[in-house]
Design a protein around this motif. Sequence first.
Motif, mmCIF file in Angstrom:
data_model
loop_
_atom_site.group_PDB
_atom_site.id
_atom_site.type_symbol
_atom_site.label_atom_id
_atom_site.label_comp_id
_atom_site.label_asym_id
_atom_site.label_seq_id
_atom_site.Cartn_x
_atom_site.Cartn_y
_atom_site.Cartn_z
ATOM 1 N N ASP A 62 15.589 95.624 31.925
ATOM 2 C CA ASP A 62 16.876 96.257 32.236
ATOM 3 C C ASP A 62 17.339 95.911 33.640
ATOM 4 O O ASP A 62 18.525 95.644 33.862
ATOM 5 C CB ASP A 62 16.756 97.784 32.120
ATOM 6 C CG ASP A 62 16.752 98.243 30.681
ATOM 7 O OD1 ASP A 62 17.247 97.490 29.824
ATOM 8 O OD2 ASP A 62 16.246 99.346 30.417
ATOM 9 N N ARG A 114 10.757 84.331 31.306
ATOM 10 C CA ARG A 114 9.565 83.577 30.871
ATOM 11 C C ARG A 114 9.429 83.483 29.352
ATOM 12 O O ARG A 114 8.577 82.756 28.850
ATOM 13 C CB ARG A 114 8.319 84.192 31.479
ATOM 14 C CG ARG A 114 8.026 85.618 31.045
ATOM 15 C CD ARG A 114 6.798 86.149 31.772
ATOM 16 N NE ARG A 114 6.547 87.538 31.431
ATOM 17 C CZ ARG A 114 5.581 88.252 31.960
ATOM 18 N NH1 ARG A 114 4.779 87.730 32.876
ATOM 19 N NH2 ARG A 114 5.393 89.506 31.594
ATOM 20 N N ARG A 115 10.237 84.258 28.617
ATOM 21 C CA ARG A 115 10.167 84.203 27.145
ATOM 22 C C ARG A 115 11.534 83.791 26.588
ATOM 23 O O ARG A 115 12.437 83.468 27.354
ATOM 24 C CB ARG A 115 9.799 85.576 26.577
ATOM 25 C CG ARG A 115 8.385 85.962 26.913
ATOM 26 C CD ARG A 115 7.966 87.234 26.192
ATOM 27 N NE ARG A 115 8.716 88.406 26.598
ATOM 28 C CZ ARG A 115 9.312 89.251 25.760
ATOM 29 N NH1 ARG A 115 9.277 89.034 24.457
ATOM 30 N NH2 ARG A 115 9.966 90.310 26.213
ATOM 31 N N ARG A 163 13.715 91.914 27.122
ATOM 32 C CA ARG A 163 13.279 93.238 26.707
ATOM 33 C C ARG A 163 14.334 94.297 27.092
ATOM 34 O O ARG A 163 14.181 95.465 26.776
ATOM 35 C CB ARG A 163 11.908 93.584 27.266
ATOM 36 C CG ARG A 163 11.860 93.810 28.768
ATOM 37 C CD ARG A 163 10.537 94.415 29.208
ATOM 38 N NE ARG A 163 9.421 93.526 28.944
ATOM 39 C CZ ARG A 163 8.319 93.913 28.313
ATOM 40 N NH1 ARG A 163 8.192 95.145 27.901
ATOM 41 N NH2 ARG A 163 7.328 93.065 28.119
HETATM 42 P P1 NAP Z 1 10.434 95.964 33.049
HETATM 43 O O1 NAP Z 1 11.196 96.660 31.990
HETATM 44 O O2 NAP Z 1 8.961 96.188 33.120
HETATM 45 O O3 NAP Z 1 10.727 94.413 32.890
HETATM 46 C C1 NAP Z 1 10.076 93.496 33.699
HETATM 47 C C2 NAP Z 1 10.530 92.116 33.260
HETATM 48 O O4 NAP Z 1 9.973 91.188 34.173
HETATM 49 C C3 NAP Z 1 10.100 91.742 31.853
HETATM 50 O O5 NAP Z 1 11.123 91.051 31.205
HETATM 51 C C4 NAP Z 1 8.893 90.836 32.109
HETATM 52 O O6 NAP Z 1 8.759 89.800 31.163
HETATM 53 C C5 NAP Z 1 9.243 90.201 33.419
HETATM 54 N N1 NAP Z 1 8.054 89.876 34.194
HETATM 55 C C6 NAP Z 1 7.021 90.687 34.524
HETATM 56 N N2 NAP Z 1 6.126 90.031 35.268
HETATM 57 C C7 NAP Z 1 6.613 88.763 35.422
HETATM 58 C C8 NAP Z 1 6.154 87.612 36.104
HETATM 59 N N3 NAP Z 1 5.007 87.604 36.786
HETATM 60 N N4 NAP Z 1 6.910 86.494 36.047
HETATM 61 C C9 NAP Z 1 8.071 86.486 35.354
HETATM 62 N N5 NAP Z 1 8.563 87.552 34.703
HETATM 63 C C10 NAP Z 1 7.841 88.666 34.734
HETATM 64 O O7 NAP Z 1 10.975 96.322 34.526
HETATM 65 P P2 NAP Z 1 12.441 96.697 35.031
HETATM 66 O O8 NAP Z 1 13.471 95.852 34.444
HETATM 67 O O9 NAP Z 1 12.308 96.793 36.525
HETATM 68 O O10 NAP Z 1 12.635 98.181 34.490
HETATM 69 C C11 NAP Z 1 11.684 99.191 34.827
HETATM 70 C C12 NAP Z 1 12.085 100.489 34.146
HETATM 71 O O11 NAP Z 1 13.308 100.979 34.694
HETATM 72 C C13 NAP Z 1 12.290 100.322 32.662
HETATM 73 O O12 NAP Z 1 11.847 101.470 31.987
HETATM 74 C C14 NAP Z 1 13.789 100.209 32.530
HETATM 75 O O13 NAP Z 1 14.265 100.649 31.268
HETATM 76 C C15 NAP Z 1 14.259 101.124 33.665
HETATM 77 N N6 NAP Z 1 15.593 100.648 34.146
HETATM 78 C C16 NAP Z 1 16.677 101.080 33.451
HETATM 79 C C17 NAP Z 1 17.934 100.644 33.829
HETATM 80 C C18 NAP Z 1 19.114 101.120 33.040
HETATM 81 O O14 NAP Z 1 18.921 101.790 32.033
HETATM 82 N N7 NAP Z 1 20.332 100.810 33.438
HETATM 83 C C19 NAP Z 1 18.084 99.761 34.901
HETATM 84 C C20 NAP Z 1 16.943 99.316 35.572
HETATM 85 C C21 NAP Z 1 15.692 99.768 35.165
HETATM 86 P P3 NAP Z 1 8.305 90.095 29.643
HETATM 87 O O15 NAP Z 1 9.492 90.690 28.979
HETATM 88 O O16 NAP Z 1 7.937 88.748 29.147
HETATM 89 O O17 NAP Z 1 7.139 91.022 29.751
#
Ligand code: NAP
Length: 334
Positions: free
Chosen positions: A169, A190-191, A195
């Motif tokens: 997100d 990377r995919r 998600r």
């Molecule tokens: P996240 O959902 O954990 O996504 C991390 C992304 O980074 C994934 O796509 C992952 O790839 C990729 N990734 C992880 N390690 C990596 C690496 N070493 N190299 C390259 N890519 C890598 O984290 P987030 O987006 O920060 O969100 C965190 C939480 O906050 C989530 O629950 C999210 O729903 C929430 N959030 C919500 C909103 C909203 O609703 N507007 C906005 C921001 C955050 P893979 O997919 O291949 O694992």
Amino acid sequence: MTVKHNLTVGERMRRTEEFEVIIVGAGPAGLCAALYAGRGLLKAVVLERGVPGGEMLNTEWIDDYPGFEHVLGRDLAARMTEHARKFAADIRQENVESIARRDDGIFEIATTGGTSYEAPAVILTAGGTPTKLDVPGETEYAGRGVSYCAVCDGAFFKGEIIAVVGGGDAAVEEADYLTRYAEKVYVIHRRDQFRASRLLQERLFANPKIEVIWNKQVREMKGTPAGLETLELEDTVTGQASTLPVTGCFVFIGFRPNTGLVRQHFEHDASGYIITDDRMMTSIPGLFAAGDLRVQLTRQITTAVGDATTAAIAVEKYLADRRSALDAKAQVGV
Ligand code: NAP
């Protein structure tokens, strides 16, 4: 004369100090909480493992803190520290190991330095840590092209070609946000699928300034002393290497709130962010939270200091109520 006692060496080395409130972390939230605790004449201490300033020290320029049109992160950090000290803030370099609430409502904070700190109230302002790619050049170009915060740094990339790394997100939402400044935004994932939520994806795919690069991993960041110039990529399916010229790279691959120190269970959301009430109190009575580790819509310096102001003033009220309750108990006991 030799003094004999029954304490172990470890116990003799461990000192205990008592306060009314302990603030853990000296980023903007911690420094602001210290300022207000000082104004409230509370006996307070701030425990910080590094230099005061928190994430401000990882930010080159700050353009969105009212009253400071364009200020270096380290300068704002120094000013906030100085300001807190004007109100007698006692800021100590201590690495906190654990925070535990006893049955009598007093918190015990253990530090690696051996000093134990005790207080009936704690304000947790330990922030969070953006996950790093951990590739060569990432640290070198942090603040000179590499960023972990679109709202903080996006405006520095007006008309430029930049990249966002991640597929969750945060990456998808922030890539869309960054197109208000950048001429073009590549999203490197990377995919071959995100998600991120469908709604955010739809918005991203509809944005003509965004191009998604699937199945690629950043292997290295390169540039000159002036800043970032290219990302060295590797195809995660074929292993093929390629070079992407960009002047900015925003990394959104996760963010971890620094809450692991708290020994008791507290209410949190699915990502581990602490849930508080409108006074910043967590589900543990006397434990307050402010800043990046708290559940909230956005994480800015302005929101951190807002939280901290509320928390410090709420602590004053909490301590007064606690004193009244203890006095009432003592009277009943007489
Ligand atoms: P996240 O959902 O954990 O996504 C991390 C992304 O980074 C994934 O796509 C992952 O790839 C990729 N990734 C992880 N390690 C990596 C690496 N070493 N190299 C390259 N890519 C890598 O984290 P987030 O987006 O920060 O969100 C965190 C939480 O906050 C989530 O629950 C999210 O729903 C929430 N959030 C919500 C909103 C909203 O609703 N507007 C906005 C921001 C955050 P893979 O997919 O291949 O694992």
